[in-house]
Design an enzyme around this catalytic site. Structure first.
Site, PDB file in Angstrom:
ATOM      1  N   SER A 119       0.966  -1.022  -0.014  1.00  0.00           N
ATOM      2  CA  SER A 119       0.335  -0.328  -0.225  1.00  0.00           C
ATOM      3  C   SER A 119       1.178   1.423   0.137  1.00  0.00           C
ATOM      4  O   SER A 119       0.373   2.406  -0.918  1.00  0.00           O
ATOM      5  CB  SER A 119      -0.854  -0.094   1.090  1.00  0.00           C
ATOM      6  OG  SER A 119      -0.127   0.002   2.508  1.00  0.00           O
ATOM      7  N   ARG A 161       0.169   3.527  -3.889  1.00  0.00           N
ATOM      8  CA  ARG A 161      -0.124   4.711  -2.664  1.00  0.00           C
ATOM      9  C   ARG A 161       0.995   6.044  -3.568  1.00  0.00           C
ATOM     10  O   ARG A 161       0.165   6.675  -4.684  1.00  0.00           O
ATOM     11  CB  ARG A 161      -0.239   5.074  -1.938  1.00  0.00           C
ATOM     12  CG  ARG A 161      -1.208   6.595  -1.537  1.00  0.00           C
ATOM     13  CD  ARG A 161      -0.922   6.556   0.065  1.00  0.00           C
ATOM     14  NE  ARG A 161      -1.762   6.085   0.646  1.00  0.00           N
ATOM     15  CZ  ARG A 161      -1.925   4.961   1.553  1.00  0.00           C
ATOM     16  NH1 ARG A 161      -0.936   4.254   1.566  1.00  0.00           N
ATOM     17  NH2 ARG A 161      -2.311   4.240   1.833  1.00  0.00           N
ATOM     18  N   ASN A 174      -0.446   8.292  -7.938  1.00  0.00           N
ATOM     19  CA  ASN A 174       0.117   9.436  -7.576  1.00  0.00           C
ATOM     20  C   ASN A 174       0.626  10.206  -8.570  1.00  0.00           C
ATOM     21  O   ASN A 174       0.497  10.941  -9.087  1.00  0.00           O
ATOM     22  CB  ASN A 174      -0.294   9.807  -6.372  1.00  0.00           C
ATOM     23  CG  ASN A 174      -1.861   9.376  -5.345  1.00  0.00           C
ATOM     24  OD1 ASN A 174      -2.739  10.812  -5.801  1.00  0.00           O
ATOM     25  ND2 ASN A 174      -1.617   8.630  -5.001  1.00  0.00           N
TER      26      ASN A 174
END
Length: 257
Positions: A193, A197, A201
């Site tokens: 994660s 993440r 982005n």
């Protein structure tokens, strides 16, 4: 080598390509640009903070010292609020992650075609300057954090205590296999994660910059400026999230059940 593109797809593909050592299709290939700009960002971080450390004064601070003190104070407060154990490593680690990720990402706000054209001029076909848009870099950082989580879990709880936590929580000894599966998934999810993440982005931001660069110049300036300001907020937020989650995970590793 020509910088002319047959389609918008070719333009985007070129700007998202990596300078690679070895076969680009191979798992063992090395993204030289990611490593280079990661090291440069780290060097800038070390240089700035060392300069402040050498010239620090108790009088009226200069602008650079003032800025660094704000960052250090901000990170230190996050560690005090979030980390519940005792460790001399956590605050320096949190500061390093926050500043390093920010510096590796902020280069994305430079003129989008600048480095590809410079690379083309010296005979380099591909060059991506944003390491955090490369999943290899984000996974590298998250895996390092994962190893620290395991290390401190065993150090604080002991090998037997760590094994008991993995096998007997949260549902007790009668559901040992189920507990073990849940704990393994929980631990593995932490680095996954963290890395995905940040990568998602930054990579999405690069794609949007590519799309904006394909528009007429008078639209580029308007949208480019607006997106750059928004991207600056996202970069800061993602560096902050990576840092805080790292602190939280290491705090959990220090909790002795």
């Amino acid at each position: 080598m020509s910088m002319e593109y047959e389609s918008a797809g070719d333009y985007i593909k070129h700007h998202l390509g990596h300078l690679t050592l070895g076969n680009p299709e191979s798992f063992w290939s090395i993204h030289v640009d990611t490593m280079l700009f990661s090291l440069l960002a780290g060097g800038v971080f070390l240089y700035l903070f060392m300069q402040v450390a050498k010239s620090v004064t108790t009088g009226v601070p200069g602008s650079l010292q003032n800025f660094v003190e704000i960052i250090v104070g901000f990170v230190d407060q996050q560690v005090k609020d979030t980390f519940h154990g005792r460790s001399d490593l956590i605050a320096p680690l949190a500061l390093t992650l926050f500043v390093w990720i920010f510096l590796m990402s902020i280069v994305k706000l430079l003129p989008y075609d600048l480095f590809p054209y410079i690379a083309h001029a010296i005979g380099i076909e591909y060059l991506r300057i944003n390491p955090t848009s490369d999943i290899n870099a984000t996974f590298g950082m998250s895996i390092a954090v994962f190893f620290l989580i395991i290390f401190y879990s065993i150090k604080i709880k002991g090998g037997v205590g760590f094994a008991k936590e993995m096998m007997f929580h949260p549902f007790g000894k009668w559901l040992l296999p189920f507990n073990l599966v849940l704990k393994v998934v929980e631990e593995v999810a932490k680095p996954v994660s963290l890395s995905l993440r940040l990568f998602g982005n930054m990579y999405a931001g690069g794609l949007i910059f590519s799309l904006i660069a394909l528009l007429p110049w008078y639209i580029q300036w308007t949208l480019g400026l607006s997106w750059s300001l928004f991207k600056l907020l996202i970069i800061t937020l993602q560096a902050f999230i990576f840092m805080v989650l790292t602190i939280v995970y290491l705090s959990m590793a220090h909790e002795d059940h």
